[in-house]
Design a protein around this motif. Structure first.
Motif, PDB file in Angstrom:
ATOM      1  N   ALA A 119       0.837  -1.210   0.000  1.00 42.23           N
ATOM      2  CA  ALA A 119       0.000   0.000   0.000  1.00 42.23           C
ATOM      3  C   ALA A 119       0.869   1.256   0.000  1.00 42.23           C
ATOM      4  O   ALA A 119       0.576   2.223  -0.714  1.00 42.23           O
ATOM      5  N   LEU A 120       1.949   1.242   0.762  1.00 39.24           N
ATOM      6  CA  LEU A 120       2.837   2.412   0.805  1.00 39.24           C
ATOM      7  C   LEU A 120       3.449   2.665  -0.570  1.00 39.24           C
ATOM      8  O   LEU A 120       3.598   3.807  -1.002  1.00 39.24           O
ATOM      9  N   LEU A 121       3.762   1.572  -1.237  1.00 43.14           N
ATOM     10  CA  LEU A 121       4.316   1.698  -2.591  1.00 43.14           C
ATOM     11  C   LEU A 121       3.325   2.405  -3.514  1.00 43.14           C
ATOM     12  O   LEU A 121       3.684   3.321  -4.258  1.00 43.14           O
ATOM     13  N   GLU A 122       2.063   1.982  -3.438  1.00 48.23           N
ATOM     14  CA  GLU A 122       1.032   2.575  -4.305  1.00 48.23           C
ATOM     15  C   GLU A 122       0.741   4.024  -3.900  1.00 48.23           C
ATOM     16  O   GLU A 122       0.511   4.880  -4.755  1.00 48.23           O
ATOM     17  N   LEU A 123       0.764   4.294  -2.588  1.00 48.19           N
ATOM     18  CA  LEU A 123       0.523   5.674  -2.140  1.00 48.19           C
ATOM     19  C   LEU A 123       1.669   6.580  -2.597  1.00 48.19           C
ATOM     20  O   LEU A 123       1.465   7.722  -2.990  1.00 48.19           O
ATOM     21  N   ARG A 124       2.886   6.051  -2.556  1.00 42.85           N
ATOM     22  CA  ARG A 124       4.045   6.833  -3.010  1.00 42.85           C
ATOM     23  C   ARG A 124       3.911   7.143  -4.496  1.00 42.85           C
ATOM     24  O   ARG A 124       4.156   8.256  -4.942  1.00 42.85           O
ATOM     25  N   ARG A 125       3.464   6.144  -5.247  1.00 42.63           N
ATOM     26  CA  ARG A 125       3.258   6.312  -6.676  1.00 42.63           C
ATOM     27  C   ARG A 125       2.262   7.446  -6.952  1.00 42.63           C
ATOM     28  O   ARG A 125       2.322   8.110  -7.975  1.00 42.63           O
ATOM     29  N   MET A 126       1.325   7.656  -6.030  1.00 41.33           N
ATOM     30  CA  MET A 126       0.325   8.715  -6.180  1.00 41.33           C
ATOM     31  C   MET A 126       0.714   9.964  -5.376  1.00 41.33           C
ATOM     32  O   MET A 126      -0.129  10.830  -5.149  1.00 41.33           O
ATOM     33  N   ARG A 146      -6.643  10.598  -5.322  1.00 36.75           N
ATOM     34  CA  ARG A 146      -5.372   9.897  -5.497  1.00 36.75           C
ATOM     35  C   ARG A 146      -5.294   8.654  -4.622  1.00 36.75           C
ATOM     36  O   ARG A 146      -4.765   7.618  -5.031  1.00 36.75           O
ATOM     37  N   VAL A 147      -5.857   8.737  -3.404  1.00 35.85           N
ATOM     38  CA  VAL A 147      -5.915   7.542  -2.549  1.00 35.85           C
ATOM     39  C   VAL A 147      -6.811   6.490  -3.211  1.00 35.85           C
ATOM     40  O   VAL A 147      -6.485   5.302  -3.229  1.00 35.85           O
ATOM     41  N   ALA A 148      -7.931   6.956  -3.782  1.00 38.41           N
ATOM     42  CA  ALA A 148      -8.855   6.009  -4.425  1.00 38.41           C
ATOM     43  C   ALA A 148      -8.161   5.294  -5.590  1.00 38.41           C
ATOM     44  O   ALA A 148      -8.365   4.097  -5.803  1.00 38.41           O
ATOM     45  N   ILE A 149      -7.330   6.032  -6.328  1.00 36.56           N
ATOM     46  CA  ILE A 149      -6.605   5.407  -7.442  1.00 36.56           C
ATOM     47  C   ILE A 149      -5.561   4.414  -6.899  1.00 36.56           C
ATOM     48  O   ILE A 149      -5.424   3.296  -7.403  1.00 36.56           O
ATOM     49  N   ALA A 150      -4.871   4.820  -5.830  1.00 35.16           N
ATOM     50  CA  ALA A 150      -3.891   3.912  -5.210  1.00 35.16           C
ATOM     51  C   ALA A 150      -4.581   2.643  -4.732  1.00 35.16           C
ATOM     52  O   ALA A 150      -4.072   1.529  -4.898  1.00 35.16           O
ATOM     53  N   ARG A 151      -5.782   2.813  -4.158  1.00 32.96           N
ATOM     54  CA  ARG A 151      -6.539   1.674  -3.648  1.00 32.96           C
ATOM     55  C   ARG A 151      -6.874   0.718  -4.785  1.00 32.96           C
ATOM     56  O   ARG A 151      -6.786  -0.508  -4.626  1.00 32.96           O
ATOM     57  N   LEU A 160      -8.232  -0.436 -15.268  1.00 35.85           N
ATOM     58  CA  LEU A 160      -8.818   0.534 -14.342  1.00 35.85           C
ATOM     59  C   LEU A 160     -10.016   1.187 -15.001  1.00 35.85           C
ATOM     60  O   LEU A 160      -9.904   1.666 -16.131  1.00 35.85           O
ATOM     61  N   PHE A 161     -11.153   1.201 -14.311  1.00 34.91           N
ATOM     62  CA  PHE A 161     -12.329   1.945 -14.778  1.00 34.91           C
ATOM     63  C   PHE A 161     -12.425   3.245 -13.995  1.00 34.91           C
ATOM     64  O   PHE A 161     -12.283   3.240 -12.763  1.00 34.91           O
ATOM     65  N   PHE A 162     -12.688   4.332 -14.687  1.00 42.30           N
ATOM     66  CA  PHE A 162     -12.954   5.600 -14.002  1.00 42.30           C
ATOM     67  C   PHE A 162     -14.352   6.066 -14.387  1.00 42.30           C
ATOM     68  O   PHE A 162     -14.681   6.088 -15.569  1.00 42.30           O
ATOM     69  N   ASP A 163     -15.166   6.452 -13.415  1.00 42.62           N
ATOM     70  CA  ASP A 163     -16.460   7.055 -13.738  1.00 42.62           C
ATOM     71  C   ASP A 163     -16.433   8.525 -13.324  1.00 42.62           C
ATOM     72  O   ASP A 163     -16.618   8.855 -12.162  1.00 42.62           O
ATOM     73  N   GLU A 164     -16.157   9.389 -14.252  1.00 39.71           N
ATOM     74  CA  GLU A 164     -16.042  10.835 -14.033  1.00 39.71           C
ATOM     75  C   GLU A 164     -15.117  11.179 -12.869  1.00 39.71           C
ATOM     76  O   GLU A 164     -15.538  11.777 -11.885  1.00 39.71           O
ATOM     77  N   PRO A 165     -13.836  10.814 -13.001  1.00 35.71           N
ATOM     78  CA  PRO A 165     -12.911  10.967 -11.871  1.00 35.71           C
ATOM     79  C   PRO A 165     -12.619  12.421 -11.507  1.00 35.71           C
ATOM     80  O   PRO A 165     -12.149  12.679 -10.403  1.00 35.71           O
ATOM     81  N   THR A 166     -12.909  13.354 -12.393  1.00 39.51           N
ATOM     82  CA  THR A 166     -12.551  14.743 -12.098  1.00 39.51           C
ATOM     83  C   THR A 166     -13.768  15.635 -11.892  1.00 39.51           C
ATOM     84  O   THR A 166     -13.632  16.816 -11.590  1.00 39.51           O
ATOM     85  N   SER A 167     -14.971  15.063 -12.023  1.00 35.07           N
ATOM     86  CA  SER A 167     -16.174  15.905 -11.992  1.00 35.07           C
ATOM     87  C   SER A 167     -16.424  16.576 -10.644  1.00 35.07           C
ATOM     88  O   SER A 167     -17.072  17.604 -10.575  1.00 35.07           O
ATOM     89  N   ALA A 168     -15.928  15.950  -9.565  1.00 34.77           N
ATOM     90  CA  ALA A 168     -16.179  16.533  -8.246  1.00 34.77           C
ATOM     91  C   ALA A 168     -15.008  17.410  -7.789  1.00 34.77           C
ATOM     92  O   ALA A 168     -14.935  17.801  -6.630  1.00 34.77           O
ATOM     93  N   LEU A 169     -14.079  17.700  -8.694  1.00 32.18           N
ATOM     94  CA  LEU A 169     -12.865  18.419  -8.294  1.00 32.18           C
ATOM     95  C   LEU A 169     -12.839  19.834  -8.874  1.00 32.18           C
ATOM     96  O   LEU A 169     -13.386  20.088  -9.945  1.00 32.18           O
ATOM     97  N   ASP A 170     -12.175  20.746  -8.156  1.00 32.35           N
ATOM     98  CA  ASP A 170     -12.015  22.073  -8.740  1.00 32.35           C
ATOM     99  C   ASP A 170     -10.951  21.993  -9.840  1.00 32.35           C
ATOM    100  O   ASP A 170     -10.214  21.007  -9.934  1.00 32.35           O
TER     101      ASP A 170
END
Ligand SMILES: Nc1ncnc2c1ncn2[C@@H]1O[C@H](COP(=O)(O)OP(=O)(O)OP(=O)(O)O)[C@@H](O)[C@H]1O
Ligand SMILES: [Mg+2]
Lengths: 246, 217
Positions: A119-126, A146-151, A160-170
């Motif tokens: 998990a630390l490896l994936e969190l570092r990657r993000m 980014r945590v969700a992507i690491a997860r 990897l499937f993304f469903d509107e990954p940026t819609s809730a972001l500024d």
């Protein structure tokens, strides 16, 4: 080789047909973006592919194996598909690290030590390692995503499937996440991404599938769909988006 | 006999009051959680049982149910000891109310998180154990404390089946000394003290499991 091949996929809710025979394929290591008006069936399509929603007809070949069959191990299929949601969907009672380790411990049967290391490896990657002990409420939207992507990546999924990954972001956080997705593309991660974000499709320069009313209207490079397409529905859609951007 | 002495005499019943309250709370928690899980997993064939239980046990008065357990069942050849009859009446009633508290807390969970867990491929029971129960229990704390307090306030009924708790000590003392006002005032103080203990206990557990930015406050 095609990782995913979808043939004539249909889905009805009551007497409403939401997917009217979807055909497309996704190669190993490739990325495709799905765009289209609200309610055209994009989320339904993604959820049919990992059988969160049961499709009514058609075939889904996952590495040549038809996973719509009744004897498919659905949970195993889902473990091979990482899913990232618009609203992040982090487990609020778990830290960033625990969010990533949960599936590693419970599904892959890893020891806490091994799971933490992975998990630390994936969190570092993000770029999220320093936030590992924080709870979702203590993270910004971009950090949560980014945590969700690491997860999702921690399970070493085939896609990897993304469903509107940026819609809730500024806009700024949105750009960060788009850059990350782009990096994953260069690392060879296979991705299928539903989005309303034209800049995502452009920046990642992935092939765009344009959906409308439960059908695929076109599949092409972003630039060719974005300006003066011969199909009036497509011109109208991207014209409106351009308007909203300005 | 001064007020301090009265307090001291009644305090001998406090242990029994606490015991009855804890026994009924634990019964209620166990049964209430069981019901919440059966409902959540929609275990086939249990719906009618669960709904009948929560419906009936919230409607019948504590004292009536207690008498059914303590005086009624022996008539059918089932001898029920006093503490057990308290657990089967007040405890099961608390269970029915706690089941409703848990249902409310379950309804407050985020469907997106549960969808994400399903999308991960976690088995249904694992989602329950790793995500739903830990979140639900935290959200249910205010409702649980409320129900625990109700149990404490109904605990004097234990007196009617011969458990020597505070109220029983008080009536016994009052009948021999004729100083009812001070005696019942002292009893009230003791209940208030136990209520405070209960509150502090729940708060301590709550604090121990507190998660920044999640529920509760
Ligand atoms: N469980 C359901 N029951 C009934 N109808 C549904 C259900 N889920 C989705 N629909 C309907 O199916 C259609 C497609 O929904 P879907 O969520 O797939 O659209 P979308 O393309 O993802 O839209 P958006 O861009 O707004 O997210 C919508 O009209 C929606 O109302
Ligand atoms: Mg959608």
């Amino acid at each position: 080789m095609a990782l995913l091949e979808v043939i004539g996929l249909t889905k009805r809710f009551g007497d409403r047909t939401v997917l009217k025979g979807i055909d497309f394929s996704l190669e190993e290591g490739d990325t495709k973006v799905i765009m289209g008006p609200s309610g055209c069936g994009k989320s339904t399509l993604l959820r049919c592919l990992n059988r969160l929603i049961e499709p009514d007809g058609g075939q889904i070949l996952f590495r040549s194996e038809d996973v719509t069959r009744a004897d498919t191990d659905v949970r195993l299929l889902r473990q091979r598909i990482g899913f990232v949601f618009q609203q992040f969907a982090l487990y609020r009672h778990l830290t960033a690290l625990e969010n990533v380790t949960l599936a590693l411990r419970k599904l892959k049967g890893m020891s806490s030590r091994d799971a933490d290391a992975k998990a630390l490896l994936e969190l570092r990657r993000m770029d999220m390692e320093e936030h590992r002990a924080k709870y979702p409420a203590q993270l910004s939207g971009g950090q949560k995503q980014r945590v969700a992507i690491a997860r999702a990546l921690a399970m070493d999924p085939a896609v990897l499937f993304f469903d509107e990954p940026t819609s809730a972001l500024d806009p700024e956080m949105s750009r960060e996440v788009v850059a990350l997705i782009n990096r994953l593309r260069y690392e060879g991660v296979t991705m299928l991404c539903v989005t309303h974000d034209v800049s995502l499709a452009r920046y990642v320069t992935a092939q765009v599938i344009f959906m409308d009313a439960g059908e695929i209207r076109a599949e092409d490079e972003p630039e060719r769909l974005l300006s003066g397409h011969h199909d009036p529905r497509i011109r109208e859609f991207f014209g409106n988006l351009g308007h909203a951007d300005a | 006999m001064d007020f301090g002495r009265i307090l001291l005499l009644l305090a001998q019943g406090a242990g029994q009051t606490i015991l009855v309250t804890l026994a009924c709370i634990l019964t209620g928690l166990g049964v209430g959680l069981g019901v919440a899980v059966l409902r959540r997993l929609r275990v086939r064939g249990t719906a009618w049982l669960v709904e009948t239980y929560t419906y009936v046990f919230r409607a019948v008065p504590v004292l009536v149910l207690l008498f059914i357990m303590f005086f009624g069942l022996p008539a059918l050849g089932l001898k029920v000891p006093p503490m057990l009859s308290m657990m089967l009446s007040l405890g099961l009633i608390a269970g029915a109310y706690l089941a409703e508290v848990f249902r409310g807390a379950m309804d407050a969970l985020d469907p997106q998180e549960l969808l994400a867990a399903e999308a991960m491929g976690l088995p249904r029971w694992q989602i329950l154990v790793s995500i739903e129960l830990p979140q639900m229990l935290r959200l249910a704390v205010p409702g649980m404390l409320n129900e625990f307090t109700t149990v404490l306030k109904y605990s004097p009924f234990a007196y009617t089946v011969g458990i020597p708790e505070i109220t029983r000590q008080a009536t016994a003392l009052a009948s021999t000394t004729l100083r009812g006002v001070e005696i019942y005032l002292a009893a009230g103080l003791l209940y208030f003290g136990i209520f405070q203990l209960l509150r502090i206990g729940v708060r301590a557990v709550e604090k121990r499991f507190e998660i920044p930015g999640f529920g509760m406050h």
